[in-house]
Design a protein around this motif. Sequence first.
Motif, short mmCIF file in Angstrom:
data_model
loop_
_atom_site.label_atom_id
_atom_site.label_comp_id
_atom_site.label_asym_id
_atom_site.label_seq_id
_atom_site.Cartn_x
_atom_site.Cartn_y
_atom_site.Cartn_z
N ALA A 177 0.82 -1.21 0.00
CA ALA A 177 0.00 0.00 0.00
C ALA A 177 0.85 1.26 0.00
N GLU A 178 2.08 1.16 0.46
CA GLU A 178 2.97 2.32 0.52
C GLU A 178 3.71 2.56 -0.80
N LEU A 179 3.44 1.75 -1.80
CA LEU A 179 4.01 1.94 -3.13
C LEU A 179 2.91 2.45 -4.06
N ALA A 180 3.04 3.67 -4.53
CA ALA A 180 2.05 4.28 -5.42
C ALA A 180 2.57 4.30 -6.85
N PHE A 181 1.66 4.19 -7.78
CA PHE A 181 2.03 4.21 -9.20
C PHE A 181 2.22 5.65 -9.70
N ARG A 182 3.13 5.78 -10.63
CA ARG A 182 3.39 7.06 -11.32
C ARG A 182 3.20 6.80 -12.82
N PRO A 183 1.96 6.84 -13.30
CA PRO A 183 1.68 6.42 -14.67
C PRO A 183 2.12 7.44 -15.71
N ARG A 184 2.35 6.94 -16.92
CA ARG A 184 2.58 7.77 -18.09
C ARG A 184 1.36 7.66 -19.00
N ASP A 208 7.76 -13.68 -2.91
CA ASP A 208 6.41 -13.96 -2.42
C ASP A 208 6.19 -13.22 -1.12
N SER A 209 5.04 -13.44 -0.50
CA SER A 209 4.64 -12.86 0.79
C SER A 209 3.84 -11.58 0.58
N GLY A 210 2.52 -11.72 0.67
CA GLY A 210 1.64 -10.57 0.59
C GLY A 210 1.02 -10.32 -0.77
N ILE A 211 1.33 -11.12 -1.77
CA ILE A 211 0.76 -10.91 -3.11
C ILE A 211 -0.72 -11.28 -3.09
N MET A 212 -1.58 -10.29 -3.36
CA MET A 212 -3.01 -10.51 -3.36
C MET A 212 -3.72 -9.91 -4.57
N ARG A 213 -3.03 -9.10 -5.34
CA ARG A 213 -3.64 -8.37 -6.45
C ARG A 213 -2.73 -8.38 -7.67
N GLY A 214 -3.32 -8.18 -8.84
CA GLY A 214 -2.50 -8.01 -10.03
C GLY A 214 -1.61 -6.80 -9.92
N SER A 215 -2.06 -5.75 -9.23
CA SER A 215 -1.22 -4.57 -9.04
C SER A 215 -0.01 -4.88 -8.17
N ASP A 216 -0.16 -5.81 -7.21
CA ASP A 216 1.00 -6.23 -6.41
C ASP A 216 2.04 -6.90 -7.30
N VAL A 217 1.58 -7.73 -8.22
CA VAL A 217 2.50 -8.40 -9.14
C VAL A 217 3.27 -7.36 -9.96
N VAL A 218 2.55 -6.36 -10.47
CA VAL A 218 3.18 -5.32 -11.29
C VAL A 218 4.22 -4.56 -10.47
N LYS A 219 3.92 -4.24 -9.23
CA LYS A 219 4.87 -3.52 -8.38
C LYS A 219 6.15 -4.33 -8.18
N ALA A 220 6.00 -5.62 -7.90
CA ALA A 220 7.17 -6.46 -7.69
C ALA A 220 8.02 -6.57 -8.96
N LEU A 221 7.37 -6.71 -10.12
CA LEU A 221 8.11 -6.79 -11.38
C LEU A 221 8.80 -5.47 -11.68
N LEU A 249 -6.07 -12.42 -11.55
CA LEU A 249 -4.79 -11.73 -11.37
C LEU A 249 -4.25 -11.23 -12.72
N GLN A 250 -4.40 -12.07 -13.74
CA GLN A 250 -3.92 -11.66 -15.06
C GLN A 250 -4.73 -10.48 -15.60
N THR A 251 -6.03 -10.50 -15.40
CA THR A 251 -6.88 -9.38 -15.83
C THR A 251 -6.48 -8.10 -15.11
N GLU A 252 -6.29 -8.19 -13.79
CA GLU A 252 -5.87 -7.02 -13.02
C GLU A 252 -4.49 -6.52 -13.47
N MET A 253 -3.59 -7.44 -13.75
CA MET A 253 -2.27 -7.06 -14.26
C MET A 253 -2.39 -6.28 -15.56
N ALA A 254 -3.17 -6.82 -16.49
CA ALA A 254 -3.31 -6.18 -17.80
C ALA A 254 -3.90 -4.79 -17.68
N THR A 255 -4.91 -4.66 -16.83
CA THR A 255 -5.53 -3.34 -16.62
C THR A 255 -4.52 -2.36 -16.04
#
Length: 372
Positions: free
Chosen positions: A55-62, A288-301, A333-339
């Motif tokens: 939650a402490e990692l926010a996106f900075r989109p282009r 691993d540890s705490g991954i619950m959303r596609g956005s979490d996956v994107v942050k880790a990558l 998760l894949q749908t959330e990642m793509a979005t």
Amino acid sequence: MTGVTQKTLGRAADLLTIPEVVERARQTLSGDQWDYSCGGAESETTLRRNRTAFAELAFRPRVLMGAGQPDTSATFLGRLLALPVLLAPVGSIATFHPDGALACARVAADAGTGAFVGTLSHPALEVVRSGSTAPLFFQLYVYGDRGWLRDLVSRVEAAGYQGICVTVDVSAYGRRERDLHNRYFPRQSVERPNLGASTDVPGMVHRDAYNAALTWDDLAWLRGVTRLPLIVKGIMSSDDAAIAADHGVDVVYVSNHGGRQLDHALASIDVLPEVVSAVDGRAEVVLDSGIMRGSDVVKALALGARAVAIGKLMAWGLSAGGEAGLLRTLQLLQTEMATTLTNLGVRSVSELHPDLLRRVSPSAASAWPADL
């Protein structure tokens, strides 16, 4: 996810969000099983910190980047994954599905990803390997001497696994107080066919002593006796990440065991940047540890992980709807990642980088597992 249809998913197709998966799992599981699936060590501070850190990692989109339909695929140990979300090793996975690790391996094949098969899981590692076409990686607890270990590694190699994953963060089994309060001890009641007949099965006190005595010399010995890629799971510092890379480890696996081992530990995602820097391209990095959303996956990558793994969410997917429920969870998760990728202005996971993230104060605090 090639071949996934409404018919394949069955009743699980009506699950439209990750929270619905979790809620259905909670309705299905007994109170003891639910507490086992979502609990952590002692005060569960590490467990909560894993979610707060995301939650402490926010996106900075282009914008105006022409992202279109993004590519969610990635490579791991030279293998193309349609979805860089691996299924983590869970020793008591048969608690959540009668086919245990075999069910997870079949779902991994359907979803185009890979799975870890645990030393303590059921059925036997050979049965799991023969029942799935997915890339499979054997998770290793050291529960015997080097002769025992050599024999187990030989079984893994002969079965056709794609790697060996040594878990190094269980020197002492974590005090999971939900289970203690419930007098619930699944470690003592499940068949462990991967251990062999010669090990001390009851209680695991003797076997745990081998894990507690492990050293880097043992890892070097293991590196010398197997031709398979070597993964080390449970790395939580740049110091150990660098040593692992020096020992020729192929994958450094960042994990605090889902908050189930050491209370008051750092969140895995907070350690990831220093690990990636220390490894400096000499090994791939998984988290691993705490991954619950596609956005979490994107942050880790974005912070340098090659892939992530899910454990609790895997168990809940199985509980919510069997193999179809887990497959639906991966699809969500894949749908959330793509979005997320599209809204970041990113066309593929290969375009992710740390500048797309900023550290912020979490917007709100809430109790696990409501904070998904």
